[in-house]
Enzyme design. Structure first.
Site, short mmCIF file in Angstrom:
data_model
loop_
_atom_site.label_atom_id
_atom_site.label_comp_id
_atom_site.label_asym_id
_atom_site.label_seq_id
_atom_site.Cartn_x
_atom_site.Cartn_y
_atom_site.Cartn_z
CG ASP A 28 -6.90 11.86 -8.56
OD1 ASP A 28 -7.24 11.23 -7.53
OD2 ASP A 28 -7.38 11.63 -9.67
CB CYS A 52 -0.87 0.01 1.25
SG CYS A 52 0.14 -0.14 2.72
CG HIS A 65 2.03 10.50 0.47
ND1 HIS A 65 1.27 9.62 -0.27
CD2 HIS A 65 2.92 9.74 1.17
CE1 HIS A 65 1.68 8.38 -0.02
NE2 HIS A 65 2.68 8.43 0.84
CB THR A 66 -0.03 10.73 5.82
OG1 THR A 66 -0.39 12.10 5.77
CG2 THR A 66 0.42 10.39 7.22
CG ASP A 110 16.21 29.92 4.54
OD1 ASP A 110 16.83 29.82 3.46
OD2 ASP A 110 15.44 29.05 4.96
#
Ligand SMILES: Cc1cc2nc3c(=O)[nH]c(=O)nc-3n(C[C@H](O)[C@H](O)[C@H](O)COP(=O)(O)OP(=O)(O)OC[C@H]3O[C@@H](n4cnc5c(N)ncnc54)[C@H](O)[C@@H]3O)c2cc1C
Length: 760
Positions: free
Chosen positions: A454, A421, A545-546, A634
């Site tokens: 999506d 997955c 996205h995780t 930075d």
């Protein structure tokens, strides 16, 4: 930090960093319970040890000697420290409500928040009197008083309200210290006058007559005017009035009176006693809710009522730890019975003390030395934390009692993942966690999180060009909410350094597997912090996205907008000889967090570093632009030197860096001098070849810091010399308090090395 090899199964939340909870933390640090995550919520990082407070006021101890560093202790215990103030407990939801962060869920909650002065019924007390609690608030007022007495020639009158041990000890300690201060300044100590007022007919009513007489004598010898049976019912700026009509002039009124429970406890539904303290059983569980425990001053043991004293709070630490452990294991809890007689060692300010136990009373300088020995030995337990074997906490099977559904989730969390997955986090967990968040909506976001698809679709407004940047790193602190803030701030840094306006962001998240509810909460806490920062920047979170991973990590791809003609863009390559170099924030985050991991950093250093990391560069960039910045970047992973070289090279210039002028975070010099450096530092040190006079700089305490990698660091810019002073002034007014000119841009010379260090 709890490693994901052992997923989090139960959350114990310790509310308040009082004397009982420090004992609980130490015990859990020495004997961790696999699968159990501890979280401490406390408004102070350095929690005072009451026994030594009078000695601190008298000038015998330093601040650090009388405070326990909760940040180090929590780290040792593998606990998360959330520095915040609790405002309530939602027992139905099982969450602690906090002032500055999302609610914190618990499976078991323990409350050790001490007592709160009850001053509301005395007219004017809230406005004019100084309560001794919270101690940190009192300390601030005490330091102000010291300053006032030093500077203010003439009489100072101090009234202390409260004739218990705390009031008597505090009066004598303050007097001793202030008199010494005046003597040291060559002034007359008699300029000070002290009054001690108590509503009781005698001082120290809970102690025996020998002890009372000893203190009556000391107070008389020291010229403290004692007012017994004097109930203060009105406080004014320079006067106190008693119910009997007496009035006492005072420049400062300190209240060490009878305390009660925090007012917000009334809304928790927990049973409270007449003074608002939480009623607990012998197991230290509240009588109302078996999932909620209480200890220390805030707890009122229904079967064993006792005086409020730190000694009881300390003694309750071990049984509290034991019963919290038993509760998560599903075992029967053990009853605890506090001692009925206790030893009080009450000091007289001048390194002399009186011992009181039941009918016994004795005194002497040796009693003070004895007390000092006991107190220092106690504090040593929290200063010299034992080195623990690593790994044991994560490999042992968890004894936590789970229901069937939880057990199934726990097994799948530790089982080898198929990866088919793409190791994505379940859609329901993700949508529940993100559903509660509210990213800003912008007209130029055509498809975003409000109508997910999506991919997101954003419009580039006419006349604008798009700036892209990406950053990603793993959590370096245990507080997901603050980590979320820092990560978002860090990612926005590139946008601001370019002189751009932030427009939209997508997030990339990895989170350790575990029980769904725990994963969801970590995601929610972390993204809440991030969204607060993005919203403030008017930057819309449009997607992300995780996935699951061993470690918690967060990054953002951020889009910004600049004018198409590039006029407002600040590039690295624009430095001009003669420009001043300005740095907006202090450096030192790399070494400080390396030290934090090793328990070598003080909590307040970490607090200050996190505040700096959470400070946005938005206003700073705007200010630099307004002052004609010719180049800007930075500060992040390459450290100050690395980023400076990235600017000098394309600009075709050299630069002089003044080590003495560098703004440095408190503690960073100490930790780098101790050889504690970030793991990224060695790679950065390779750039020493860019230094012309490196050999001369080797022994300088700030030399290692120019290689220190920064997280969410400040902006480094070149500014026309004539505008530099005004620019620094403006930056400081905007809140960049340590902004400074740190060097100047030089014409490129013959030498191969572009950077010269200056030491003045
Ligand atoms: C001058 C003085 C001298 C004393 N000397 C002695 C002595 O010699 N021996 C002795 O036994 N007792 C002494 N006492 C009494 C002693 O201070 C208390 O009994 C003791 O501090 C109680 O400990 P505790 O752990 O219950 O709470 P505390 O020590 O008060 O700790 C409570 C902690 O919880 C935090 N907290 C509170 N509310 C919140 C919130 N809403 N959210 C988050 N965090 C919160 C606080 O910041 C603090 O860190 C003295 C008291 C005074 C005033």
């Amino acid at each position: 930090m709890q490693l994901p090899d052992q997923p989090v199964l139960r959350d114990i939340v310790l509310l308040g960093g009082g004397h009982s909870h420090v004992g609980v933390l130490r015990r859990f640090g020495m004997h961790p319970l696999p699968g159990v995550r501890l979280t401490v919520i406390c408004r102070d990082t350095h929690t005072p040890y009451s026994g030594m407070l009078p000695g601190y006021i008298a000038g015998h101890y330093s601040y650090d000697e009388v405070h326990i560093d909760l940040s180090r202790l929590a780290r040792f215990a593998g606990a998360r420290l959330f520095r915040d103030e609790a405002l309530g407990v939602d027992r139905d939801a099982g969450k602690v409500l906090c002032r500055n962060r999302p609610p914190v869920p618990y499976d078991y909650l323990s409350i050790n928040i001490g007592s709160t002065p009850q001053m509301a019924d005395v007219a004017g007390a809230t406005e004019y009197a100084v309560p001794v609690k919270p101690i940190n608030g009192f300390n601030t007022r005490w330091l102000q008083l010291l300053e006032r007495v030093r500077k203010h020639a003439g009489a100072t009158r101090i009234a202390v309200v409260g004739g218990g041990a705390g009031g008597v000890e505090l009066t004598l300690a303050m007097q001793y210290r202030l008199r010494n201060e005046l003597r040291a300044l060559g002034r007359n100590p008699q300029e000070l006058s002290f009054h001690l007022l108590t509503s009781d007919p005698v001082i120290l009513p809970t102690h025996n007559a020998t002890v009372r007489r000893a203190f009556e004598r000391v107070l008389a010898e020291r010229g403290v005017t004692l007012h017994c049976s004097a109930e203060v019912n009105k406080v004014r700026a320079t006067r106190q009035q008693t119910a009997g009509g007496e009035s006492v002039d005072a420049d400062l009124s300190v209240c060490v009176t009878r305390d009660g429970g925090a007012p917000w406890l009334r809304d928790t539904g927990l049973a409270l006693d007449a003074d608002g303290f939480i009623q607990v059983k012998d197991t230290l569980q509240t009588v109302t809710d078996p999932r909620v425990f209480a200890a220390g001053d805030i707890a009122s043991m229904i079967n064993h009522p006792r005086e409020k004293a730190g000694v009881f709070a300390v003694r309750q630490g071990p049984p509290l730890a034991e019963n919290l452990r038993r509760a998560v294991e599903g075992k029967a809890l053990r009853p605890y019975r506090p001692q009925s007689k206790w030893l009080a060692l009450i000091s007289t300010g001048d390194q002399y003390a009186v011992a009181s136990r039941g009918a016994l009373g004795f005194q002497g300088a040796w009693v003070w030395r004895w007390k000092d020995w006991i107190d220092r030995r106690f504090m040593l337990k929290f200063d010299r934390l034992p080195v623990m074997e690593t790994g044991s906490a994560t490999t042992a099977p968890s004894p936590v009692k789970l229901d069937r559904e939880e057990a199934a989730q726990a097994i799948s969390a530790v089982a080898m993942r198929c990866g088919g997955c793409g190791a994505k986090v379940g859609a329901t967990v993700l949508s529940r966690a993100l559903g509660a968040l509210h990213p800003v909506e912008r007209d130029d976001v055509l498809i975003g999180l409000h109508a997910p698809d999506d991919a997101a679709v954003v419009r580039v407004p006419p006349g604008k060009a798009m700036v892209h940047t990406v950053d990603f790193f793993r959590a370096f602190i245990d507080d997901p909410y603050i980590f979320g803030k820092v990560a978002a701030n860090h990612a926005l840094g590139d946008i601001y350094a370019m002189g751009a306006e932030a427009q939209s962001a997508t997030a990339i998240v990895t989170v350790p597997a575990g029980l769904e509810a725990k994963v969801e909460d970590v995601l929610f806490q972390m993204m809440s912090g991030a969204i607060e920062v993005l919203n403030e920047a008017n930057c819309a979170l449009v997607g992300g996205h995780t996935g699951e991973s061993r470690e918690l990590a967060l990054g953002f791809a951020v889009n910004g907008l600049v004018d198409e003609d590039m006029a407002s863009v600040m590039r690295k390559s624009g430095m001009r000889p003669g420009d001043a170099l300005i740095l907006t924030k202090p450096i030192g985050t790399g070494t400080l967090f390396a030290a934090h991991a090793l328990l070598e950093a003080r909590g307040r250093w970490i607090d200050a570093a996190l505040i700096s990391m959470c400070q946005s560069n938005r206003l700073g960039a705007q200010c630099l632009r307004e002052h004609g910045a010719t180049a800007c970047t930075d500060l992040t992973g390459f450290g100050l030197l690395g980023h400076l070289v990235e600017m000098t090279r394309p600009s075709g210039v050299d630069a002089e860096l003044d080590l003495a002028a560098l703004p440095v975070l408190e503690g960073a010099e100490e930790t780098s001098a101790a050889g504690i450096l970030s793991s990224l530092q060695p790679a950065n040190v390779r750039l020493r070849r860019a230094l012309r006079n490196q050999q001369e700089a080797l022994g300088h305490p700030r030399y290692p810091l120019i290689f220190d990698p920064q997280t969410a660091g400040g902006l480094l810019a070149s500014i026309p010399q004539e505008r530099a002073e005004a620019c620094v002034k403006a930056l400081r007014a905007l809140g960049y308090e340590q902004a400074a000119v740190i060097g100047r841009v030089l014409t490129q010379g013959e030498a191969l090395e572009p950077i010269v260090l200056k030491f003045s």
